[in-house]
Design an enzyme around this catalytic site. Sequence first.
Site, PDB file in Angstrom:
ATOM      1  N   TYR A 260      11.321   8.727   1.349  1.00 14.71           N
ATOM      2  CA  TYR A 260      11.320   7.727   0.270  1.00 14.71           C
ATOM      3  C   TYR A 260      11.987   8.194  -1.025  1.00 14.71           C
ATOM      4  O   TYR A 260      12.149   7.393  -1.944  1.00 14.71           O
ATOM      5  CB  TYR A 260       9.873   7.271  -0.015  1.00 14.71           C
ATOM      6  CG  TYR A 260       9.204   6.674   1.211  1.00 14.71           C
ATOM      7  CD1 TYR A 260       9.676   5.487   1.756  1.00 14.71           C
ATOM      8  CD2 TYR A 260       8.133   7.321   1.841  1.00 14.71           C
ATOM      9  CE1 TYR A 260       9.090   4.940   2.891  1.00 14.71           C
ATOM     10  CE2 TYR A 260       7.536   6.780   2.973  1.00 14.71           C
ATOM     11  CZ  TYR A 260       8.018   5.594   3.491  1.00 14.71           C
ATOM     12  OH  TYR A 260       7.443   5.055   4.616  1.00 14.71           O
TER      13      TYR A 260
ATOM     14  N   GLU B  87      12.469  -9.496   1.250  1.00 12.43           N
ATOM     15  CA  GLU B  87      11.637  -8.342   1.624  1.00 12.43           C
ATOM     16  C   GLU B  87      12.491  -7.087   1.540  1.00 12.43           C
ATOM     17  O   GLU B  87      13.612  -7.060   2.058  1.00 12.43           O
ATOM     18  CB  GLU B  87      11.090  -8.544   3.048  1.00 12.43           C
ATOM     19  CG  GLU B  87      10.269  -7.361   3.525  1.00 12.43           C
ATOM     20  CD  GLU B  87       9.442  -7.672   4.770  1.00 12.43           C
ATOM     21  OE1 GLU B  87       8.771  -8.709   4.813  1.00 12.43           O
ATOM     22  OE2 GLU B  87       9.479  -6.842   5.700  1.00 12.43           O
TER      23      GLU B  87
ATOM     24  N   ALA C  37       3.180  -0.876   4.705  1.00 13.18           N
ATOM     25  CA  ALA C  37       2.585  -0.833   6.058  1.00 13.18           C
ATOM     26  C   ALA C  37       2.102  -2.213   6.510  1.00 13.18           C
ATOM     27  O   ALA C  37       2.079  -2.496   7.721  1.00 13.18           O
ATOM     28  CB  ALA C  37       1.442   0.168   6.076  1.00 13.18           C
TER      29      ALA C  37
ATOM     30  N   ASN D   3       7.798  -5.712  -1.130  1.00 11.98           N
ATOM     31  CA  ASN D   3       7.776  -4.652  -0.127  1.00 11.98           C
ATOM     32  C   ASN D   3       6.324  -4.572   0.352  1.00 11.98           C
ATOM     33  O   ASN D   3       5.494  -3.938  -0.298  1.00 11.98           O
ATOM     34  CB  ASN D   3       8.230  -3.313  -0.713  1.00 11.98           C
ATOM     35  CG  ASN D   3       8.264  -2.221   0.365  1.00 11.98           C
ATOM     36  OD1 ASN D   3       7.761  -2.405   1.470  1.00 11.98           O
ATOM     37  ND2 ASN D   3       8.854  -1.075   0.036  1.00 11.98           N
TER      38      ASN D   3
ATOM     39  N   PRO E 131       0.793  -1.224   0.000  1.00 12.13           N
ATOM     40  CA  PRO E 131       0.000   0.000   0.000  1.00 12.13           C
ATOM     41  C   PRO E 131       0.830   1.281   0.000  1.00 12.13           C
ATOM     42  O   PRO E 131       1.882   1.349   0.651  1.00 12.13           O
ATOM     43  CB  PRO E 131      -0.819  -0.108   1.296  1.00 12.13           C
ATOM     44  CG  PRO E 131      -0.061  -1.052   2.162  1.00 12.13           C
ATOM     45  CD  PRO E 131       0.593  -2.022   1.223  1.00 12.13           C
ATOM     46  N   ASN E 132       0.351   2.240  -0.757  1.00  5.32           N
ATOM     47  CA  ASN E 132       0.924   3.596  -0.854  1.00  5.32           C
ATOM     48  C   ASN E 132       2.231   3.666  -1.637  1.00  5.32           C
ATOM     49  O   ASN E 132       2.767   4.754  -1.828  1.00  5.32           O
ATOM     50  CB  ASN E 132       1.115   4.221   0.554  1.00  5.32           C
ATOM     51  CG  ASN E 132      -0.195   4.356   1.287  1.00  5.32           C
ATOM     52  OD1 ASN E 132      -1.138   4.925   0.745  1.00  5.32           O
ATOM     53  ND2 ASN E 132      -0.302   3.805   2.474  1.00  5.32           N
TER      54      ASN E 132
ATOM     55  N   ARG F 157      13.137   4.020  12.610  1.00  4.82           N
ATOM     56  CA  ARG F 157      11.938   4.851  12.549  1.00  4.82           C
ATOM     57  C   ARG F 157      11.044   4.635  13.782  1.00  4.82           C
ATOM     58  O   ARG F 157      11.504   4.153  14.800  1.00  4.82           O
ATOM     59  CB  ARG F 157      11.212   4.561  11.230  1.00  4.82           C
ATOM     60  CG  ARG F 157      12.076   4.938  10.025  1.00  4.82           C
ATOM     61  CD  ARG F 157      11.329   4.810   8.733  1.00  4.82           C
ATOM     62  NE  ARG F 157      10.196   5.731   8.668  1.00  4.82           N
ATOM     63  CZ  ARG F 157       9.243   5.668   7.735  1.00  4.82           C
ATOM     64  NH1 ARG F 157       9.302   4.721   6.784  1.00  4.82           N
ATOM     65  NH2 ARG F 157       8.245   6.529   7.738  1.00  4.82           N
TER      66      ARG F 157
ATOM     67  N   HIS G 290      12.666  -2.829   2.112  1.00  6.95           N
ATOM     68  CA  HIS G 290      12.104  -1.564   2.585  1.00  6.95           C
ATOM     69  C   HIS G 290      13.014  -0.442   2.116  1.00  6.95           C
ATOM     70  O   HIS G 290      14.243  -0.527   2.264  1.00  6.95           O
ATOM     71  CB  HIS G 290      12.006  -1.540   4.120  1.00  6.95           C
ATOM     72  CG  HIS G 290      11.029  -2.538   4.629  1.00  6.95           C
ATOM     73  ND1 HIS G 290       9.671  -2.347   4.538  1.00  6.95           N
ATOM     74  CD2 HIS G 290      11.214  -3.758   5.163  1.00  6.95           C
ATOM     75  CE1 HIS G 290       9.054  -3.412   5.027  1.00  6.95           C
ATOM     76  NE2 HIS G 290       9.970  -4.286   5.402  1.00  6.95           N
TER      77      HIS G 290
ATOM     78  N   ARG H 291       4.788  10.977  -2.134  1.00  6.80           N
ATOM     79  CA  ARG H 291       4.663  10.862  -0.670  1.00  6.80           C
ATOM     80  C   ARG H 291       6.025  11.074   0.022  1.00  6.80           C
ATOM     81  O   ARG H 291       7.058  10.594  -0.474  1.00  6.80           O
ATOM     82  CB  ARG H 291       4.081   9.496  -0.274  1.00  6.80           C
ATOM     83  CG  ARG H 291       5.039   8.340  -0.457  1.00  6.80           C
ATOM     84  CD  ARG H 291       4.413   6.981  -0.139  1.00  6.80           C
ATOM     85  NE  ARG H 291       4.235   6.739   1.276  1.00  6.80           N
ATOM     86  CZ  ARG H 291       4.429   5.544   1.844  1.00  6.80           C
ATOM     87  NH1 ARG H 291       4.824   4.503   1.119  1.00  6.80           N
ATOM     88  NH2 ARG H 291       4.218   5.382   3.120  1.00  6.80           N
TER      89      ARG H 291
HETATM   90  C1  DQA Z   1       8.192   0.951   3.832  1.00  7.55           C
HETATM   91  C2  DQA Z   1       8.240   1.181   5.353  1.00  7.55           C
HETATM   92  C3  DQA Z   1       6.859   1.029   5.964  1.00  7.55           C
HETATM   93  O1  DQA Z   1       6.903   1.246   7.369  1.00  7.55           O
HETATM   94  C4  DQA Z   1       5.890   2.022   5.371  1.00  7.55           C
HETATM   95  O2  DQA Z   1       4.597   1.821   5.857  1.00  7.55           O
HETATM   96  C5  DQA Z   1       5.905   2.037   3.872  1.00  7.55           C
HETATM   97  C6  DQA Z   1       7.170   1.837   3.169  1.00  7.55           C
HETATM   98  C7  DQA Z   1       9.555   1.230   3.173  1.00  7.55           C
HETATM   99  O3  DQA Z   1       9.704   0.799   2.024  1.00  7.55           O
HETATM  100  O4  DQA Z   1      10.425   1.865   3.759  1.00  7.55           O
HETATM  101  O5  DQA Z   1       4.896   2.287   3.238  1.00  7.55           O
HETATM  102  O6  DQA Z   1       7.882  -0.404   3.609  1.00  7.55           O
END
Ligand code: DQA
Length: 161
Positions: free
Chosen positions: A22, A97, A76, A73, A9-10, A106, A99, A17
């Site tokens: 990011y 995985e 959230a 990835n 998501p996102n 964080r 990130h 964002r």
């Molecule tokens: C994320 C880290 C997560 O905590 C966050 O919710 C994201 C992106 C990252 O790629 O750093 O949406 O997965």
Amino acid sequence: MKIAVIQGPNLNMLGIREQHIYGPMSLEQIHDQMKASAEQNGVELEFFQSNLEGEIIDRVQECLGTVDGILINPAAFSHTSIGIKDALSAVNLPTVEVHISNIYKREEYRQKSITAGASTGVISGFGPFGYHLGLISLTQIVSEVKAVAAQQEQAQNKEAE
Ligand code: DQA
């Protein structure tokens, strides 16, 4: 070799964002770079992004028998989703995985990844370059798995002779 790239998501909002966390690259730009390096190594990538947990679970399940590895990835959902973790465990494929940010640096609620428990390894904190590192690592792991499987098949064929 075929690898599924699954984005949570996102991540469709990358480039818009929280650029201070990011960076400025869009998801499309990240995928274009990955495609270019994958092609050089004879790797085929299948991209998928969803904001819905169930769709990600469905996509992970579809990976069984159709791809050799998963680069994910879960965003959230990493911190909340037992369902995605169970799906990854069920298909039991080599999984990396990724990130973009360093989740261990964080907020406390981001410092635990539930889904990582079903991954071969985790890359966190290298920005979009993490996807590239993930791809290299996963390609290596899948090659090793394939080599072991080929050896086992050879040994079985010899036994049957
Ligand atoms: C994320 C880290 C997560 O905590 C966050 O919710 C994201 C992106 C990252 O790629 O750093 O949406 O997965």
